[in-house]
Design a protein around this motif. Structure first.
Motif, PDB file in Angstrom:
ATOM      1  N   LEU A 127      28.107  48.611  56.742  1.00 25.61           N
ATOM      2  CA  LEU A 127      28.614  48.284  55.403  1.00 25.61           C
ATOM      3  C   LEU A 127      30.042  48.781  55.242  1.00 25.61           C
ATOM      4  CD1 LEU A 127      26.809  48.487  52.039  1.00 25.61           C
ATOM      5  CD2 LEU A 127      29.064  49.476  52.235  1.00 25.61           C
ATOM      6  N   MET A 128      30.930  47.867  54.876  1.00 29.15           N
ATOM      7  CA  MET A 128      32.327  48.244  54.610  1.00 29.15           C
ATOM      8  C   MET A 128      32.584  48.150  53.106  1.00 29.15           C
ATOM      9  SD  MET A 128      35.387  49.129  55.450  1.00 29.15           S
ATOM     10  CE  MET A 128      35.571  48.952  57.208  1.00 29.15           C
ATOM     11  N   PRO A 129      32.820  49.284  52.461  1.00 35.11           N
ATOM     12  CA  PRO A 129      33.195  49.213  51.049  1.00 35.11           C
ATOM     13  C   PRO A 129      34.697  48.905  50.956  1.00 35.11           C
ATOM     14  CG  PRO A 129      32.281  51.368  51.664  1.00 35.11           C
ATOM     15  CD  PRO A 129      32.650  50.663  52.920  1.00 35.11           C
ATOM     16  N   THR A 130      35.058  48.116  49.960  1.00 31.73           N
ATOM     17  CA  THR A 130      36.490  47.899  49.711  1.00 31.73           C
ATOM     18  C   THR A 130      36.702  47.672  48.223  1.00 31.73           C
ATOM     19  OG1 THR A 130      38.475  46.826  50.580  1.00 31.73           O
ATOM     20  CG2 THR A 130      36.623  45.362  50.065  1.00 31.73           C
ATOM     21  N   TYR A 131      37.973  47.598  47.815  1.00 35.48           N
ATOM     22  CA  TYR A 131      38.240  47.411  46.389  1.00 35.48           C
ATOM     23  C   TYR A 131      37.770  46.031  45.928  1.00 35.48           C
ATOM     24  CZ  TYR A 131      41.145  51.589  46.716  1.00 35.48           C
ATOM     25  OH  TYR A 131      41.588  52.877  46.914  1.00 35.48           O
ATOM     26  N   HIS A 132      37.356  45.958  44.664  1.00 31.54           N
ATOM     27  CA  HIS A 132      36.896  44.708  44.067  1.00 31.54           C
ATOM     28  C   HIS A 132      38.101  43.778  43.837  1.00 31.54           C
ATOM     29  CE1 HIS A 132      35.063  41.941  41.218  1.00 31.54           C
ATOM     30  NE2 HIS A 132      33.870  42.467  41.525  1.00 31.54           N
ATOM     31  N   PRO A 133      37.931  42.465  44.053  1.00 35.18           N
ATOM     32  CA  PRO A 133      39.051  41.542  43.805  1.00 35.18           C
ATOM     33  C   PRO A 133      39.616  41.645  42.378  1.00 35.18           C
ATOM     34  CG  PRO A 133      37.263  40.409  44.920  1.00 35.18           C
ATOM     35  CD  PRO A 133      36.751  41.775  44.593  1.00 35.18           C
ATOM     36  N   ALA A 134      38.756  41.951  41.393  1.00 35.73           N
ATOM     37  CA  ALA A 134      39.259  42.093  40.013  1.00 35.73           C
ATOM     38  C   ALA A 134      40.220  43.282  39.919  1.00 35.73           C
ATOM     39  CB  ALA A 134      38.090  42.271  39.052  1.00 35.73           C
ATOM     40  N   TYR A 135      39.945  44.335  40.694  1.00 37.37           N
ATOM     41  CA  TYR A 135      40.839  45.496  40.735  1.00 37.37           C
ATOM     42  C   TYR A 135      42.182  45.088  41.360  1.00 37.37           C
ATOM     43  CZ  TYR A 135      42.622  50.105  42.197  1.00 37.37           C
ATOM     44  OH  TYR A 135      43.417  51.203  42.409  1.00 37.37           O
ATOM     45  N   LEU A 136      42.102  44.208  42.363  1.00 36.99           N
ATOM     46  CA  LEU A 136      43.335  43.746  43.028  1.00 36.99           C
ATOM     47  C   LEU A 136      44.208  42.925  42.078  1.00 36.99           C
ATOM     48  CD1 LEU A 136      42.159  42.662  46.595  1.00 36.99           C
ATOM     49  CD2 LEU A 136      43.063  44.861  45.827  1.00 36.99           C
ATOM     50  N   LEU A 137      43.556  42.213  41.142  1.00 37.26           N
ATOM     51  CA  LEU A 137      44.337  41.428  40.169  1.00 37.26           C
ATOM     52  C   LEU A 137      45.156  42.369  39.283  1.00 37.26           C
ATOM     53  CD1 LEU A 137      41.702  38.733  39.072  1.00 37.26           C
ATOM     54  CD2 LEU A 137      43.716  38.368  40.519  1.00 37.26           C
ATOM     55  N   ARG A 138      44.610  43.555  39.023  1.00 37.76           N
ATOM     56  CA  ARG A 138      45.326  44.536  38.184  1.00 37.76           C
ATOM     57  C   ARG A 138      46.222  45.428  39.030  1.00 37.76           C
ATOM     58  NH1 ARG A 138      39.935  45.129  36.497  1.00 37.76           N
ATOM     59  NH2 ARG A 138      39.810  47.170  37.507  1.00 37.76           N
TER      60      ARG A 138
ATOM     61  N   VAL B 256      33.398  32.692  40.959  1.00 38.46           N
ATOM     62  CA  VAL B 256      34.074  31.402  40.763  1.00 38.46           C
ATOM     63  C   VAL B 256      35.220  31.501  39.746  1.00 38.46           C
ATOM     64  CG1 VAL B 256      32.195  29.860  41.503  1.00 38.46           C
ATOM     65  CG2 VAL B 256      32.231  30.701  39.145  1.00 38.46           C
ATOM     66  N   GLY B 257      35.422  32.704  39.185  1.00 37.12           N
ATOM     67  CA  GLY B 257      36.523  32.895  38.233  1.00 37.12           C
ATOM     68  C   GLY B 257      37.794  33.336  38.955  1.00 37.12           C
ATOM     69  N   ARG B 258      38.662  34.072  38.254  1.00 34.88           N
ATOM     70  CA  ARG B 258      39.949  34.503  38.855  1.00 34.88           C
ATOM     71  C   ARG B 258      39.724  35.457  40.028  1.00 34.88           C
ATOM     72  NH1 ARG B 258      43.666  37.461  35.423  1.00 34.88           N
ATOM     73  NH2 ARG B 258      45.244  37.176  37.038  1.00 34.88           N
TER      74      ARG B 258
ATOM     75  N   GLY C 285      30.495  37.337  35.888  1.00 34.35           N
ATOM     76  CA  GLY C 285      31.331  37.353  34.684  1.00 34.35           C
ATOM     77  C   GLY C 285      31.059  36.068  33.904  1.00 34.35           C
ATOM     78  N   ALA C 286      31.961  35.752  32.961  1.00 37.14           N
ATOM     79  CA  ALA C 286      31.751  34.593  32.088  1.00 37.14           C
ATOM     80  C   ALA C 286      31.693  33.289  32.879  1.00 37.14           C
ATOM     81  CB  ALA C 286      32.861  34.532  31.049  1.00 37.14           C
ATOM     82  N   ASP C 287      32.630  33.093  33.815  1.00 41.61           N
ATOM     83  CA  ASP C 287      32.651  31.833  34.587  1.00 41.61           C
ATOM     84  C   ASP C 287      31.400  31.685  35.441  1.00 41.61           C
ATOM     85  OD1 ASP C 287      35.330  30.860  33.867  1.00 41.61           O
ATOM     86  OD2 ASP C 287      36.016  32.674  34.899  1.00 41.61           O
ATOM     87  N   GLU C 288      30.986  32.802  36.029  1.00 43.27           N
ATOM     88  CA  GLU C 288      29.814  32.783  36.914  1.00 43.27           C
ATOM     89  C   GLU C 288      28.553  32.493  36.107  1.00 43.27           C
ATOM     90  OE1 GLU C 288      32.141  35.232  36.944  1.00 43.27           O
ATOM     91  OE2 GLU C 288      33.118  34.684  38.827  1.00 43.27           O
ATOM     92  N   ASP C 289      28.481  33.109  34.900  1.00 42.83           N
ATOM     93  CA  ASP C 289      27.343  32.899  34.003  1.00 42.83           C
ATOM     94  C   ASP C 289      27.266  31.421  33.592  1.00 42.83           C
ATOM     95  OD1 ASP C 289      25.213  33.770  32.298  1.00 42.83           O
ATOM     96  OD2 ASP C 289      26.593  33.667  30.595  1.00 42.83           O
ATOM     97  N   GLU C 290      28.449  30.853  33.358  1.00 43.02           N
ATOM     98  CA  GLU C 290      28.529  29.447  32.935  1.00 43.02           C
ATOM     99  C   GLU C 290      28.042  28.521  34.051  1.00 43.02           C
ATOM    100  OE1 GLU C 290      29.011  27.009  30.026  1.00 43.02           O
ATOM    101  OE2 GLU C 290      29.881  29.000  29.684  1.00 43.02           O
ATOM    102  N   GLN C 291      28.504  28.809  35.292  1.00 43.43           N
ATOM    103  CA  GLN C 291      28.228  27.884  36.412  1.00 43.43           C
ATOM    104  C   GLN C 291      27.000  28.254  37.247  1.00 43.43           C
ATOM    105  OE1 GLN C 291      31.674  26.780  38.791  1.00 43.43           O
ATOM    106  NE2 GLN C 291      33.046  27.516  37.189  1.00 43.43           N
ATOM    107  N   GLY C 292      26.523  29.467  37.072  1.00 41.64           N
ATOM    108  CA  GLY C 292      25.362  29.902  37.876  1.00 41.64           C
ATOM    109  C   GLY C 292      25.727  30.195  39.319  1.00 41.64           C
ATOM    110  N   LEU C 293      27.041  30.431  39.561  1.00 43.85           N
ATOM    111  CA  LEU C 293      27.508  30.703  40.934  1.00 43.85           C
ATOM    112  C   LEU C 293      28.352  31.970  40.957  1.00 43.85           C
ATOM    113  CD1 LEU C 293      28.649  27.088  41.869  1.00 43.85           C
ATOM    114  CD2 LEU C 293      26.719  28.338  42.887  1.00 43.85           C
TER     115      LEU C 293
END
Ligand code: URA
Length: 241
Positions: free
Chosen positions: A209-220, A114-116, A103-111
């Motif tokens: 492989l264990m699929p699970t919900y994305h952390p961004a989905y958990l924020l919502r 690292v965002g929410r 996302g934007a934070d990751e693009d900024e930091q190259g990691l």
């Protein structure tokens, strides 16, 4: 020197020599001298240097893969990204988390992460699994940010996936945790919904492989945290954490 003195001196020397023989015998106790000493003495050193070699190899192979990507322009995201987000963590990790795309934070930091959403993933790792981010490896399906955080496109996935495949084959973890629909569906080559995929182990290139919900989905949808925790606990059980 008188005869008694010579006899006394000889006795002392013989006793001293006998002492040395006893000492050498006790030092060699347990070692089979009929075999080359190298085996007994050098085995641990060989094992240590072997494991060091393996570690260096994975680290170096990942570095080589990163160099291979260079200033990647395989897809149009190369023109819009700020930084290519390769991945971060332990090259020897037993668990690898694979997300969707920077996302934007990751693009900024190259990691990655690292965002929410990344903070939530960090909480899962640190507070939930009692591990540290540096113990696991974290990367994404896409190495570059789609503008405006739009969904990854089929062509972008097709062009970027070979690098992820190489990355995972170098690390060769025991478990991959696919975060969200794009990671799970891309790795498992399926269109089945993440809600139906999660909660059980699948296989990717011989790796669990264990699929699970994305952390961004958990924020919502914070109520889905319970299910993610169930999935994470299954991973922890699998690696005896
Ligand atoms: N979401 C992802 O899928 N990956 C990241 O690195 C950050 C947010």
């Amino acid at each position: 020197m008188a005869t008694e003195d010579i006899q006394a001196e000889l006795l002392k020397t013989m006793q001293a020599l006998k002492g040395q023989v006893i000492n050498r015998e006790s030092l060699s106790a347990g070692i089979d001298w009929s075999k080359p000493q190298k085996t007994a003495v050098c085995k641990p050193a060989t094992v240590v240097s072997k494991s060091k070699t393996v570690q260096t190899n994975k680290e170096e192979l990942l570095k080589a893969l990163r160099s291979e990507l260079g200033d990647c322009q395989h897809c149009p995201l190369g023109k819009t990204r700020k930084n290519l987000v390769f991945g971060v963590g332990n090259p020897e990790a037993r668990i690898v988390f694979v997300g969707e795309a920077p996302g934007a934070d990751e693009d900024e930091q190259g990691l990655p992460f690292v965002g929410r959403a990344g903070q939530l993933l960090t909480d899962i790792i640190v507070k939930g699994m009692k591990m540290q981010r540096k113990d696991v490896y974290i990367c994404n399906i896409l190495k570059c940010r789609p503008p405006g955080n739009r969904n990854p496109q089929t062509d972008e996935i097709r062009l970027c996936e070979p690098f992820l495949k190489k990355q995972l084959s170098i690390i060769a973890p025991e478990i991959i945790c696919g975060l969200g629909k794009f990671a799970a569906q891309t790795l498992l080559k399926t269109e089945v919904a993440i809600s139906a995929l999660r909660g059980r182990f699948h296989t990717y290139e011989g790796i669990k492989l264990m699929p699970t919900y994305h952390p961004a989905y958990l924020l919502r949808n914070p109520s889905a945290k319970k299910q993610v925790w169930e999935d994470i606990q299954m991973i922890m059980n699998e690696v005896n954490l």
